[in-house]
Design an enzyme around this catalytic site. Structure first.
Site, PDB file in Angstrom:
ATOM      1  N   THR A   1      -8.210  -3.584   8.903  1.00  0.00           N
ATOM      2  CA  THR A   1      -8.919  -3.409  10.176  1.00  0.00           C
ATOM      3  C   THR A   1     -10.415  -3.692  10.054  1.00  0.00           C
ATOM      4  O   THR A   1     -11.090  -3.858  11.056  1.00  0.00           O
ATOM      5  CB  THR A   1      -8.745  -1.973  10.707  1.00  0.00           C
ATOM      6  OG1 THR A   1      -9.362  -1.059   9.787  1.00  0.00           O
ATOM      7  CG2 THR A   1      -7.267  -1.626  10.847  1.00  0.00           C
TER       8      THR A   1
ATOM      9  N   ARG B   1       8.033  13.891   1.123  1.00  0.00           N
ATOM     10  CA  ARG B   1       8.879  13.287   2.159  1.00  0.00           C
ATOM     11  C   ARG B   1       8.359  11.938   2.647  1.00  0.00           C
ATOM     12  O   ARG B   1       8.634  11.528   3.774  1.00  0.00           O
ATOM     13  CB  ARG B   1       9.062  14.263   3.348  1.00  0.00           C
ATOM     14  CG  ARG B   1       9.736  15.568   2.947  1.00  0.00           C
ATOM     15  CD  ARG B   1       9.806  16.563   4.081  1.00  0.00           C
ATOM     16  NE  ARG B   1       8.484  16.993   4.528  1.00  0.00           N
ATOM     17  CZ  ARG B   1       7.744  17.913   3.906  1.00  0.00           C
ATOM     18  NH1 ARG B   1       8.190  18.494   2.797  1.00  0.00           N
ATOM     19  NH2 ARG B   1       6.558  18.271   4.377  1.00  0.00           N
TER      20      ARG B   1
ATOM     21  N   ASP C   1       5.771 -13.456 -11.132  1.00  0.00           N
ATOM     22  CA  ASP C   1       4.518 -14.067 -11.577  1.00  0.00           C
ATOM     23  C   ASP C   1       3.420 -13.547 -10.656  1.00  0.00           C
ATOM     24  O   ASP C   1       3.334 -13.934  -9.491  1.00  0.00           O
ATOM     25  CB  ASP C   1       4.595 -15.596 -11.517  1.00  0.00           C
ATOM     26  CG  ASP C   1       5.634 -16.144 -12.480  1.00  0.00           C
ATOM     27  OD1 ASP C   1       5.639 -15.718 -13.648  1.00  0.00           O
ATOM     28  OD2 ASP C   1       6.447 -16.979 -12.051  1.00  0.00           O
ATOM     29  N   HIS C   2       2.597 -12.661 -11.192  1.00  0.00           N
ATOM     30  CA  HIS C   2       1.538 -12.025 -10.407  1.00  0.00           C
ATOM     31  C   HIS C   2       0.227 -12.738 -10.709  1.00  0.00           C
ATOM     32  O   HIS C   2      -0.412 -12.486 -11.731  1.00  0.00           O
ATOM     33  CB  HIS C   2       1.450 -10.540 -10.779  1.00  0.00           C
ATOM     34  CG  HIS C   2       0.405  -9.792 -10.024  1.00  0.00           C
ATOM     35  ND1 HIS C   2      -0.234  -8.671 -10.518  1.00  0.00           N
ATOM     36  CD2 HIS C   2      -0.146 -10.012  -8.792  1.00  0.00           C
ATOM     37  CE1 HIS C   2      -1.109  -8.231  -9.638  1.00  0.00           C
ATOM     38  NE2 HIS C   2      -1.072  -9.020  -8.583  1.00  0.00           N
TER      39      HIS C   2
ATOM     40  N   SER D   1       3.682 -22.461 -20.294  1.00  0.00           N
ATOM     41  CA  SER D   1       3.130 -21.109 -20.153  1.00  0.00           C
ATOM     42  C   SER D   1       2.321 -20.999 -18.880  1.00  0.00           C
ATOM     43  O   SER D   1       1.479 -21.849 -18.582  1.00  0.00           O
ATOM     44  CB  SER D   1       2.250 -20.773 -21.359  1.00  0.00           C
ATOM     45  OG  SER D   1       1.646 -19.516 -21.180  1.00  0.00           O
TER      46      SER D   1
ATOM     47  N   LYS E   1     -15.171   7.498  -1.810  1.00  0.00           N
ATOM     48  CA  LYS E   1     -14.870   7.762  -0.407  1.00  0.00           C
ATOM     49  C   LYS E   1     -13.672   8.680  -0.286  1.00  0.00           C
ATOM     50  O   LYS E   1     -12.895   8.855  -1.233  1.00  0.00           O
ATOM     51  CB  LYS E   1     -14.599   6.450   0.334  1.00  0.00           C
ATOM     52  CG  LYS E   1     -13.341   5.718  -0.132  1.00  0.00           C
ATOM     53  CD  LYS E   1     -13.209   4.355   0.500  1.00  0.00           C
ATOM     54  CE  LYS E   1     -11.958   3.645   0.005  1.00  0.00           C
ATOM     55  NZ  LYS E   1     -11.854   2.269   0.485  1.00  0.00           N
TER      56      LYS E   1
ATOM     57  N   HIS F   1      -1.620  -5.097  -4.267  1.00  0.00           N
ATOM     58  CA  HIS F   1      -2.472  -3.924  -4.076  1.00  0.00           C
ATOM     59  C   HIS F   1      -2.403  -3.012  -5.300  1.00  0.00           C
ATOM     60  O   HIS F   1      -3.399  -2.383  -5.671  1.00  0.00           O
ATOM     61  CB  HIS F   1      -2.041  -3.169  -2.822  1.00  0.00           C
ATOM     62  CG  HIS F   1      -2.909  -2.000  -2.491  1.00  0.00           C
ATOM     63  ND1 HIS F   1      -4.224  -2.138  -2.072  1.00  0.00           N
ATOM     64  CD2 HIS F   1      -2.670  -0.656  -2.525  1.00  0.00           C
ATOM     65  CE1 HIS F   1      -4.744  -0.943  -1.860  1.00  0.00           C
ATOM     66  NE2 HIS F   1      -3.832  -0.034  -2.131  1.00  0.00           N
TER      67      HIS F   1
ATOM     68  N   ARG G   1       0.808  -1.216   0.000  1.00  0.00           N
ATOM     69  CA  ARG G   1       0.000   0.000   0.000  1.00  0.00           C
ATOM     70  C   ARG G   1       0.846   1.272   0.000  1.00  0.00           C
ATOM     71  O   ARG G   1       0.329   2.366  -0.132  1.00  0.00           O
ATOM     72  CB  ARG G   1      -0.957  -0.002   1.209  1.00  0.00           C
ATOM     73  CG  ARG G   1      -2.104  -0.974   1.053  1.00  0.00           C
ATOM     74  CD  ARG G   1      -2.925  -1.090   2.326  1.00  0.00           C
ATOM     75  NE  ARG G   1      -2.239  -1.866   3.346  1.00  0.00           N
ATOM     76  CZ  ARG G   1      -2.733  -2.132   4.551  1.00  0.00           C
ATOM     77  NH1 ARG G   1      -3.923  -1.659   4.884  1.00  0.00           N
ATOM     78  NH2 ARG G   1      -2.069  -2.857   5.421  1.00  0.00           N
ATOM     79  N   GLN G   2       2.158   1.087   0.114  1.00  0.00           N
ATOM     80  CA  GLN G   2       3.079   2.224   0.022  1.00  0.00           C
ATOM     81  C   GLN G   2       3.837   2.133  -1.295  1.00  0.00           C
ATOM     82  O   GLN G   2       5.063   2.040  -1.335  1.00  0.00           O
ATOM     83  CB  GLN G   2       4.035   2.234   1.208  1.00  0.00           C
ATOM     84  CG  GLN G   2       3.344   2.349   2.564  1.00  0.00           C
ATOM     85  CD  GLN G   2       4.334   2.398   3.703  1.00  0.00           C
ATOM     86  OE1 GLN G   2       5.285   3.179   3.707  1.00  0.00           O
ATOM     87  NE2 GLN G   2       4.119   1.545   4.706  1.00  0.00           N
TER      88      GLN G   2
END
Length: 316
Positions: free
Chosen positions: A225, A106, A145-146, A306, A194, A132, A98-99
């Site tokens: 969470t 900064r 490999d995603h 493959s 949101k 993500h 997520r980063q």
């Protein structure tokens, strides 16, 4: 499948998933000693020869993420120094994902830092599941490999023969995934808009699409969470929707998330076993196994061929 150079080892994060993967490949988990010194330093010892072997290390970067990350690094280093031919890391849940960009001055791009450190430690290939942000693949200079659990989730939902459903993206970033899942389920989809006043907090401002009188299927890559999901569920109920089915690849479930998701507006929570689910969950939770998909990916890597069919047509 049996291959004389294949060795599969598990870190501390999810030994059950690692054992399931090995079993599906007709293999046994490799013998490895993982201990801690009194100071907290991590010690790794492979208790069998891995010289000239194709080593696969299974480790999700879940709780406690920093501990498990360093453990994986030490496992990689030990395998490299033991003359493994390749060191392939299976990271079903890629922490720090997520980063992946700077949203303010900064700030770090920690997802890139993690990729650099894993590569420098000696990893030669990465298998991961529903990042993500798909662009994280480009942070590596080694093969990635995603894979995606979207087909696994859609197959489960199809088998339930649900009617009057609407697939809901909890934010604009998941809109493409929601659209593709809706296509697989032959249903409409909606998007929640949101804003985030702080980390792990969100406020629903708009809903694009018709949800009244329908059963929402909320699709996410991970649940942390549970606060955002509950806000989405309550926002949908306010707009006349029925109880929701919540789907995510990764059930991180930080803090009181399990209790929070035991919500009267949630009919079911569907996750995969990319992260081991705590034992104290209610019957509201359904866990789908990604072991068959990961085992097949390993088989293809070892034997050649493959892997494109495992990528599906979308990530979550």
């Amino acid at each position: 499948m049996q291959h004389h150079t294949l060795r599969i080892f598990s870190g501390s994060s999810n030994p059950k998933l690692a054992a399931d993967i090995a079993s599906r490949l007709g293999a046994e988990l490799g013998k490895i000693k993982l201990t801690r010194f009194k100071s907290g330093e991590i010690y790794v010892h492979y208790e069998e020869s891995i010289r000239n072997c194709d080593v696969f290390l299974v480790q999700s970067l879940s709780h406690p993420i920093n501990e498990l990350f360093v453990e994986l690094l030490v496992m990689i280093d030990a395998a490299k120094r033991a003359s493994a031919r390749t060191v392939n890391i299976i990271v079903p849940y890629y922490g720090y994902a997520r980063q992946e960009r700077k949203s303010a001055p900064r700030e770090p791009i920690s997802a890139k830092m993690v990729a650099d450190v894993l590569t420098t430690a000696g990893a030669t290939r990465v298998l991961t599941l529903d990042l993500h942000a798909a662009a994280i693949q480009g942070f590596f200079n080694i093969p990635v490999d995603h894979l995606t659990a979207l087909d696994l989730i859609s197959g489960y939902l199809k088998a339930k023969n649900l009617s009057d459903i609407v697939v809901v993206s909890p934010d604009a970033g998941r809109a493409s995934t929601a659209e593709k899942l809706a296509s697989k389920l032959d249903s409409p989809f909606a998007i929640m808009i949101k804003k985030r006043p702080a980390h792990n907090e969100s406020v629903i401002t708009h809903v694009i699409g018709d949800v009244e009188g329908r059963t929402p299927v909320i699709i996410e890559d991970l649940i942390d969470t549970g606060t955002t999901i509950v806000n989405v569920v309550e926002g949908l109920k306010e707009r006349g929707a029925k109880n929701s089915i919540v789907c995510a690849t990764h059930g991180l479930f930080s803090g009181p998330a399990i209790e929070r998701l035991d919500h009267p507006g949630i009919e079911e929570v569907v996750v995969t076993d990319s992260i081991e689910l705590p034992a104290d969950h209610s019957g509201r939770f359904t866990v789908l196994s990604v072991a068959p998909m990961l085992a097949r990916a390993i088989s293809i890597i070892i034997e050649g061929g493959s892997i494109d069919k495992l990528f599906g047509d979308a990530g979550i």
